[in-house]
Write a protein that holds these residues in place. Structure first.
Motif, mmCIF file in Angstrom:
data_model
loop_
_atom_site.group_PDB
_atom_site.id
_atom_site.type_symbol
_atom_site.label_atom_id
_atom_site.label_comp_id
_atom_site.label_asym_id
_atom_site.label_seq_id
_atom_site.Cartn_x
_atom_site.Cartn_y
_atom_site.Cartn_z
ATOM 1 N N VAL A 31 -11.719 -1.542 10.974
ATOM 2 C CA VAL A 31 -12.155 -1.211 11.934
ATOM 3 C C VAL A 31 -13.416 -2.336 12.168
ATOM 4 C CG1 VAL A 31 -14.358 0.392 12.355
ATOM 5 C CG2 VAL A 31 -12.372 1.312 11.520
ATOM 6 N N GLY A 32 -13.937 -2.842 11.279
ATOM 7 C CA GLY A 32 -15.090 -4.004 11.246
ATOM 8 C C GLY A 32 -14.234 -5.115 12.069
ATOM 9 N N ASP A 33 -12.985 -5.598 11.603
ATOM 10 C CA ASP A 33 -12.107 -6.442 12.418
ATOM 11 C C ASP A 33 -12.158 -6.311 13.855
ATOM 12 O OD1 ASP A 33 -12.034 -7.839 9.907
ATOM 13 O OD2 ASP A 33 -9.926 -7.397 9.693
ATOM 14 N N LYS A 34 -11.783 -4.940 14.102
ATOM 15 C CA LYS A 34 -11.286 -4.533 15.651
ATOM 16 C C LYS A 34 -12.587 -4.651 16.240
ATOM 17 C CE LYS A 34 -7.161 -1.777 14.749
ATOM 18 N NZ LYS A 34 -6.272 -2.408 15.855
ATOM 19 N N PHE A 35 -13.780 -4.307 15.743
ATOM 20 C CA PHE A 35 -15.195 -4.265 16.523
ATOM 21 C C PHE A 35 -15.417 -5.641 16.745
ATOM 22 C CE2 PHE A 35 -19.944 -4.506 15.831
ATOM 23 C CZ PHE A 35 -20.206 -3.654 17.192
ATOM 24 N N GLU A 36 -15.389 -6.844 15.651
ATOM 25 C CA GLU A 36 -15.443 -8.105 16.193
ATOM 26 C C GLU A 36 -14.353 -8.732 17.085
ATOM 27 O OE1 GLU A 36 -16.412 -11.658 12.778
ATOM 28 O OE2 GLU A 36 -15.437 -10.088 12.344
ATOM 29 N N LYS B 151 -8.516 1.497 -2.062
ATOM 30 C CA LYS B 151 -7.268 1.265 -1.503
ATOM 31 C C LYS B 151 -6.882 1.601 -0.100
ATOM 32 C CE LYS B 151 -5.371 0.607 -6.047
ATOM 33 N NZ LYS B 151 -4.244 1.170 -6.884
ATOM 34 N N GLY B 152 -7.747 3.064 0.180
ATOM 35 C CA GLY B 152 -7.547 3.593 1.459
ATOM 36 C C GLY B 152 -8.543 3.670 2.462
ATOM 37 N N LEU B 153 -9.739 4.400 2.009
ATOM 38 C CA LEU B 153 -10.734 4.602 3.198
ATOM 39 C C LEU B 153 -11.587 3.229 3.365
ATOM 40 C CD1 LEU B 153 -12.643 7.696 1.257
ATOM 41 C CD2 LEU B 153 -11.073 7.596 3.571
ATOM 42 N N SER B 154 -11.880 2.320 2.556
ATOM 43 C CA SER B 154 -12.457 1.026 2.626
ATOM 44 C C SER B 154 -11.678 0.130 3.533
ATOM 45 C CB SER B 154 -12.903 0.230 1.236
ATOM 46 O OG SER B 154 -14.017 1.188 0.711
ATOM 47 N N GLU B 155 -10.220 0.232 3.079
ATOM 48 C CA GLU B 155 -9.320 -0.715 3.685
ATOM 49 C C GLU B 155 -9.391 -0.416 5.178
ATOM 50 O OE1 GLU B 155 -7.993 -3.139 2.955
ATOM 51 O OE2 GLU B 155 -6.637 -3.757 4.398
ATOM 52 N N GLY B 156 -9.508 0.822 5.696
ATOM 53 C CA GLY B 156 -9.621 1.360 7.030
ATOM 54 C C GLY B 156 -10.993 1.005 7.753
ATOM 55 N N MET B 157 -11.993 1.114 6.919
ATOM 56 C CA MET B 157 -13.172 0.467 7.379
ATOM 57 C C MET B 157 -13.142 -0.900 7.739
ATOM 58 S SD MET B 157 -15.322 2.835 7.961
ATOM 59 C CE MET B 157 -16.654 2.126 8.585
ATOM 60 N N ARG B 158 -12.505 -1.622 6.805
ATOM 61 C CA ARG B 158 -12.322 -3.227 7.079
ATOM 62 C C ARG B 158 -11.571 -3.462 8.437
ATOM 63 N NH1 ARG B 158 -8.793 -6.779 6.801
ATOM 64 N NH2 ARG B 158 -7.073 -5.579 6.474
ATOM 65 N N MET C 189 0.932 -1.108 -0.214
ATOM 66 C CA MET C 189 0.051 -0.012 0.186
ATOM 67 C C MET C 189 0.812 1.203 0.109
ATOM 68 S SD MET C 189 -3.126 1.160 2.745
ATOM 69 C CE MET C 189 -3.722 -0.595 3.173
ATOM 70 N N SER C 190 0.641 2.289 -1.065
ATOM 71 C CA SER C 190 1.596 3.314 -0.949
ATOM 72 C C SER C 190 1.238 4.387 0.321
ATOM 73 C CB SER C 190 1.196 4.194 -2.199
ATOM 74 O OG SER C 190 0.222 5.300 -1.988
ATOM 75 N N ASP C 191 2.059 5.126 0.752
ATOM 76 C CA ASP C 191 1.798 5.721 2.043
ATOM 77 C C ASP C 191 0.552 6.596 2.041
ATOM 78 O OD1 ASP C 191 5.234 6.826 2.677
ATOM 79 O OD2 ASP C 191 4.153 4.958 3.061
ATOM 80 N N ILE C 192 0.208 7.172 1.029
ATOM 81 C CA ILE C 192 -0.983 8.144 1.113
ATOM 82 C C ILE C 192 -2.207 7.058 1.392
ATOM 83 C CG2 ILE C 192 -1.450 8.314 -1.457
ATOM 84 C CD1 ILE C 192 -2.331 10.946 0.986
ATOM 85 N N TYR C 193 -2.209 5.939 0.732
ATOM 86 C CA TYR C 193 -3.442 4.958 1.026
ATOM 87 C C TYR C 193 -3.393 4.494 2.481
ATOM 88 C CZ TYR C 193 -4.167 5.292 -4.091
ATOM 89 O OH TYR C 193 -4.252 5.511 -5.339
ATOM 90 N N LYS C 194 -2.254 4.195 2.883
ATOM 91 C CA LYS C 194 -2.140 3.943 4.206
ATOM 92 C C LYS C 194 -2.742 4.916 5.425
ATOM 93 C CE LYS C 194 1.111 1.734 7.815
ATOM 94 N NZ LYS C 194 0.373 2.460 8.930
ATOM 95 N N ASP C 195 -2.115 6.191 4.901
ATOM 96 C CA ASP C 195 -2.667 7.357 5.922
ATOM 97 C C ASP C 195 -3.875 7.420 5.871
ATOM 98 O OD1 ASP C 195 -0.072 7.901 6.279
ATOM 99 O OD2 ASP C 195 0.284 9.584 4.809
ATOM 100 N N LEU C 196 -4.713 7.344 4.828
ATOM 101 C CA LEU C 196 -6.206 7.497 4.603
ATOM 102 C C LEU C 196 -6.866 6.318 5.469
ATOM 103 C CD1 LEU C 196 -6.453 8.109 1.087
ATOM 104 C CD2 LEU C 196 -7.646 9.251 2.588
ATOM 105 N N ALA C 197 -6.149 5.149 5.333
ATOM 106 C CA ALA C 197 -6.783 3.955 6.409
ATOM 107 C C ALA C 197 -6.687 4.156 7.577
ATOM 108 C CB ALA C 197 -6.221 2.633 5.794
ATOM 109 N N ASP C 198 -5.386 4.769 8.141
ATOM 110 C CA ASP C 198 -5.255 5.101 9.461
ATOM 111 C C ASP C 198 -6.020 6.155 9.992
ATOM 112 O OD1 ASP C 198 -3.250 3.136 9.277
ATOM 113 O OD2 ASP C 198 -1.666 4.513 9.334
ATOM 114 N N ALA C 199 -6.226 7.201 9.034
ATOM 115 C CA ALA C 199 -7.170 8.301 9.864
ATOM 116 C C ALA C 199 -8.599 7.465 9.919
ATOM 117 C CB ALA C 199 -7.346 9.374 8.611
#
Ligand code: HCB
Length: 214
Positions: free
Chosen positions: A49-54, A40-47, A1-11
């Motif tokens: 989040v879902g795992d952490k919720f579970e 590549k960014g936002l949805s990956e973050g939501m994924r 994952m390029s940095d910007i996509y990782k940053d988006l997921a992290d945010a």
């Protein structure tokens, strides 16, 4: 994952609404395509989040903040996704989230992408009763309509089977083409209930929708 996509997921994961918006603007300004920013960014973050919720690492108020962060970014991205829409209609769609289910992020994304790819989309929203969907099919002037239904919970997914039954009982199966999706929906479920197709993401949904409506 390029940095910007990782940053988006992290945010998104850290429920940072302003940070998600800023990173989204930054990604767009650097020429990243809106769909990549989402997938590549936002949805990956939501994924995550879902795992952490579970796993019990995150709780509902935190998920709501992550969802808010994603939706705020989507507001910026929506006009970008809609660019290029217009022209001849590829067909009529009725999009909705199954009764009992209020998860609308994915359904909104799929609806926007279909609209951007020439479909005329009527959005019914969340928690939609099957009877209302069938009424909309009957009301439509089009020869055939594509139902774009989402279910994010195993419970609401069962409503898709009831919807197929209702469509058959009401004699509108030839008019109603059925594409259903959402995290728990699999190809084998689609085959079991006799629907026409599914897709794992919004880009694939456009391809499947065109195939079904061809
Ligand atoms: Co929610 N929630 N939630 N939630 N939630 C899920 C869905 C769980 C899987 C989390 C978990 O336990 N791991 C879980 C469901 C478990 C299950 O049934 N197996 C769950 C639960 C249990 C609940 C509540 C019951 C929690 C509670 O109250 N105790 C409650 C339900 C309320 C209700 O609906 N009646 C609830 C509430 C919430 C919110 C409000 C906090 C929030 C929703 C905000 C909103 O949508 N406005 C939320 C969220 C955000 C999630 C997770 C974390 C993310 C969902 C999401 O937006 N994903 C989700 C975990 C997960 O899904 N892994 C969790 C991102 C989008 C882009 O992906 O899959 O929706 P998508 O859509 C894709 C794809 O599926 C496809 O394309 C889309 C775009 O790429 N697609 C289609 C979608 N629809 C399509 C239709 C087609 O025709 C074709 C393709």
């Amino acid at each position: 994952m390029s940095d910007i996509y990782k940053d988006l997921a992290d945010a998104v994961i850290s429920q940072n609404i302003n940070g998600t918006v800023e990173k989204t603007k930054e990604a767009l300004a650097s020429g990243k395509p809106a769909l990549d920013i989402i997938q590549k960014g936002l949805s990956e973050g939501m994924r995550v989040v879902g795992d952490k919720f579970e796993n019990g690492e995150l709780f509902l108020p935190q998920i709501m903040m992550s969802a808010k962060a994603m939706n705020s970014a989507m507001e910026i991205l929506q006009p970008e996704l809609e660019k290029g829409s217009g022209g001849a209609s590829a067909g009529v769609c009725i999009s909705f989230v199954q009764e009992g289910d209020i998860h609308d992020i994915g359904n909104r994304l799929v609806s926007t992408m279909l609209g951007a790819n020439g479909f005329t989309v009527k959005v019914l929203g969340v928690d939609v009763a099957n009877e209302l969907v069938v009424d909309e099919v009957k009301k439509s002037d089009a020869d055939k309509v594509l139902l774009v239904g989402s279910a994010l919970m195993t419970t609401s997914m069962l409503g898709q089977k009831d919807l197929m039954n209702l469509i058959n009982e009401e004699g509108v199966r030839a008019k109603a083409k059925c594409m259903f999706g959402g995290a728990p929906v699999s190809k084998s479920w689609i085959d079991e209930i006799g629907a026409d197709g599914t897709a794992e993401n919004a880009a694939e949904a456009v391809v499947v929708a065109k195939k079904i409506m061809a």
